[in-house]
Design a protein around this motif. Structure first.
Motif, PDB file in Angstrom:
ATOM      1  N   VAL A 217       0.850  -1.202   0.000  1.00 11.11           N
ATOM      2  CA  VAL A 217       0.000   0.000   0.000  1.00 11.11           C
ATOM      3  C   VAL A 217       0.881   1.246   0.000  1.00 11.11           C
TER       4      VAL A 217
ATOM      5  N   GLY B 210      -5.088  -0.929  -1.637  1.00  9.63           N
ATOM      6  CA  GLY B 210      -5.204  -0.416  -0.284  1.00  9.63           C
ATOM      7  C   GLY B 210      -6.538  -0.709   0.368  1.00  9.63           C
TER       8      GLY B 210
ATOM      9  N   SER C  41       1.933   2.901   7.168  1.00  9.11           N
ATOM     10  CA  SER C  41       1.049   1.736   7.177  1.00  9.11           C
ATOM     11  C   SER C  41       1.600   0.632   8.077  1.00  9.11           C
TER      12      SER C  41
END
Lengths: 248, 424
Positions: free
Chosen positions: B28, B200, B242
């Motif tokens: 992502v 994502g 993330s």
């Protein structure tokens, strides 16, 4: 040789015509000024020639071919407001874009491209700033790099929209010298201009426009007080009138 | 301490679902960081958000047609994304409606359709909340393969089409003239955008994915002037955010999308405040430091001139008039300079110490040489010269001053007739 032919060009914004029924035939190897009051359609004419704006009527030929087929022979320097000066890009990257037409789809700039970028940066005296982000340049320097990019493009036709706005006197002179050099190489240069004082010094021919074409021809024949007044619709300021009187 | 860190960072990695989540988070970071940079620079943030929302009905319809598998997820999301971007420009071009309104109408409509489908179609079981808010801990093997393929595809595209993306982003007119189709590049980018949203979807969710597309690039943008560096930093911030979000989600049971996005926003806030070039904290201190430095130099010069001409009245009053500053400011500045040993207070009269005189001599020298230089070279006329010379003299280096002196042929006096001190 005729480079640009414009036949009956009309372009409108929201149904209001910005330019109407323009006819032009531009010859090779001359410097031509496009003059007229604010809102006369000077920039519109240039964008129209490029096919950037949809035309209502009219036909444009570059070297006898439709614009789309000859676009790559044209270099265009738009007004400065058109750019995002915060964009993360430096001087030599901007100038390198002028070489993109010569680089293959996935290709990278080769030694020759880099050499040309180096040369044009020297020409416009910007070699010391080649890694400067464009926001950190002065108004004159910003104009110089876009001229450099146009030079790197090695085109035959140069369309410049107000290249001398916000530019210091020294840069204006330097830019004009380079434009004259282009003319000597038989290139064709069209310049949107608003400062009436230097017209006779700068241009071989002028296009006087105020929505319709008021005059087009050699500077001494087309740039006369009567025709100027006609183009500016009496909107010429006293100062400009006095200047004209003084010079004629 | 080391033990705690080990427990926090390494221990979770023994679980397979955490390993999967970690790889998914990195993917992502990469895909959103790269595409997001272009989305931000092209001012397409709103379209990015719109596409993220409208992916929902695409996913549901994909599942209805061919069951719950990564291919139908991918195909559904991609179709919905591209269709949405086409619809947005179609409405804008064929009516008076401007782009922002067109975006608002179409994405909320699409999103509503998605919710409606989820609530009505019982035959496909979809955990709506994991699509809306993300569930990085629930990433499956097939999700992982999908997001890896997407990330590699995006990475290769950004490398191969670097020129085209650059010129269409910076100067679309130029792109048109040299024969690069701006709309082709636009829709290609929209395809890549839809793909990065799919990548994502599982970890951040449709509602917050836009943050992963714009916050890391915006943070990077504050730190650099170079596109390549911006792409790299943006990916780095994306990955760190993330992965951090993933650990918070695991240890404290936070919603993964929310913790990822909040971490990214913290990085942005830090860059906004402390960036060396753009940060507001740095700007504030630089201004303050410069103005206090300039004030010190101005005061030293004033005292030097006063001693040279032996005119000195009340230093505080005179300085306050000359520099247009409050007397209290002058007094405190004088005290500060005194504490540095540059001046001494003799019964209310300030005098330069030896060190102070040396420094003042240097300043006066550079001021007078600079002024002479400007006049000699006809750079500006005499009337304005004083003011402009004062602006630059603070930044002139010793070398440059000597160079100026050399070029002027070692002049004795400045244009006002005051002597130019020699270098010590």
């Amino acid at each position: 040789m005729t480079v640009i032919t414009v036949k009956n060009l009309t372009i409108s914004y929201n149904k209001k015509p910005a330019i109407k029924g323009i006819n032009l035939e531009v010859d090779e190897g001359s410097i031509i000024g496009i003059l007229g009051p604010n809102g006369a359609g000077k920039s519109t004419l240039i964008k129209g020639i490029l096919g950037l704006l949809p035309s209502e009527t009219g036909e444009i030929k570059i070297y006898g071919k439709p614009v789309k087929e000859s676009l790559k022979r044209i270099a265009y320097i738009p007004q400065k407001e058109q750019f995002d000066w915060d964009f993360p890009i430096n001087v030599s990257e901007v100038v390198m874009m002028g070489r993109y037409p010569y680089i293959s789809l996935f290709g990278r700039p080769d030694e020759n491209d880099k050499l040309i970028v180096k040369e044009v940066l020297e020409k416009v005296e910007m070699s010391d700033n080649q890694f400067t982000q464009i926001r950190n340049l002065s108004g004159g320097q910003q104009q110089r790099i876009f001229l450099a990019r146009a030079l790197a493009q090695e085109s035959d036709i140069y369309l410049l929209d107000e290249p001398f706005v916000g530019v210091d006197a020294k840069t204006e002179k330097a830019i004009f010298e380079l434009i004259k050099e282009l003319k000597e190489k038989n290139k064709t240069i069209l310049i949107v201009h608003h400062d009436l004082s230097k017209v006779k010094e700068y241009f071989d021919k002028v296009i006087l426009i105020n929505q319709t074409l008021v005059a087009f021809g050699d500077t001494d024949k087309a740039f006369t007080p009567e025709l100027i007044n006609k183009a500016y619709g009496g909107r010429l300021t006293i100062l400009q009138k006095a200047e004209q009187l003084f010079k004629s | 301490m080391a033990d705690t860190i080990y427990k926090f960072l390494v221990e979770p990695l023994q679980y397979e679902f955490i390993q999967r989540a970690l790889v998914a988070s990195i993917m992502v970071g990469i895909s959103c960081g790269l595409i997001g940079t272009y989305i931000m620079l092209r001012r397409l943030s709103l379209i990015g958000d719109a596409l993220a929302h409208s992916v929902l009905p695409g996913v549901v319809i994909g599942f209805m047609i061919s069951g719950k598998n990564p291919i139908s997820l991918f195909a559904g999301a991609l179709t919905a994304g591209i269709l949405t971007s086409i619809l947005i420009s179609y409405v804008e071009r064929n009516s008076k409606i401007k782009e922002d309104t067109s975006i608002g109408i179409i994405f909320t409509g699409a999103f509503a359709l998605g919710i409606l489908l989820v609530s009505q179609l019982k035959q496909v079981h979809i955990d709506l909340s994991s699509y809306l808010f993300g569930d990085v801990l629930g990433v499956s093997d097939s999700d992982l393969i999908l997001s890896s393929v997407i990330t590699v595809f995006i990475l290769i595209s950004v490398i191969l089409f670097y020129k085209q993306l650059l010129v269409t982003s910076f100067d679309p007119t130029m792109a048109y003239i040299i024969g690069i189709s701006t709309s082709l590049v636009h829709y290609f980018l929209m395809t890549l955008l839809s793909m990065s949203i799919v990548a994502g979807l599982q970890s951040v969710g449709v509602i917050l994915i836009i943050a992963m597309l714009i916050t890391p690039p915006a943070t990077a943008f504050l730190l650099t002037d170079k596109l390549k560096t911006m792409l790299f930093l943006s990916v780095m911030f994306g990955i760190i955010s993330s992965v951090t979000g993933l650990y918070f989600s695991y240890h404290f049971n936070f919603a993964s999308g929310a913790s990822i996005v909040l971490t990214a926003v913290l990085f942005f806030a830090a860059a906004f405040l402390f960036s060396p070039k753009e940060g507001i904290v740095h700007k504030y201190f630089r201004r303050k430091r410069n103005s206090s430095l300039n004030l010190t130099e101005d005061i030293l010069k004033y005292l030097f001139n006063a001693e040279e001409k032996s005119t000195g009245g009340n230093a505080v009053t005179d300085l306050s008039v000359e520099l247009s500053l409050l007397e209290s400011k002058i007094t405190s500045a004088l005290k500060k300079i005194e504490s540095k040993g540059l001046i001494k207070n003799e019964k209310g009269n300030y005098k330069l110490t030896d060190t102070g005189t040396d420094l003042a001599l240097k300043l006066v020298r550079s001021h007078r040489l600079w002024e002479t230089y400007l006049t000699e070279k006809n750079i500006i006329d005499m009337d304005n010269i004083h003011q402009d010379a004062e602006k630059y003299e603070h930044i002139l280096s010793d070398d440059l001053i000597s160079e100026i002196e050399e070029e002027l042929g070692h002049p004795q006096k400045d244009p006002h007739g005051s002597p130019i001190p020699k270098k010590k």
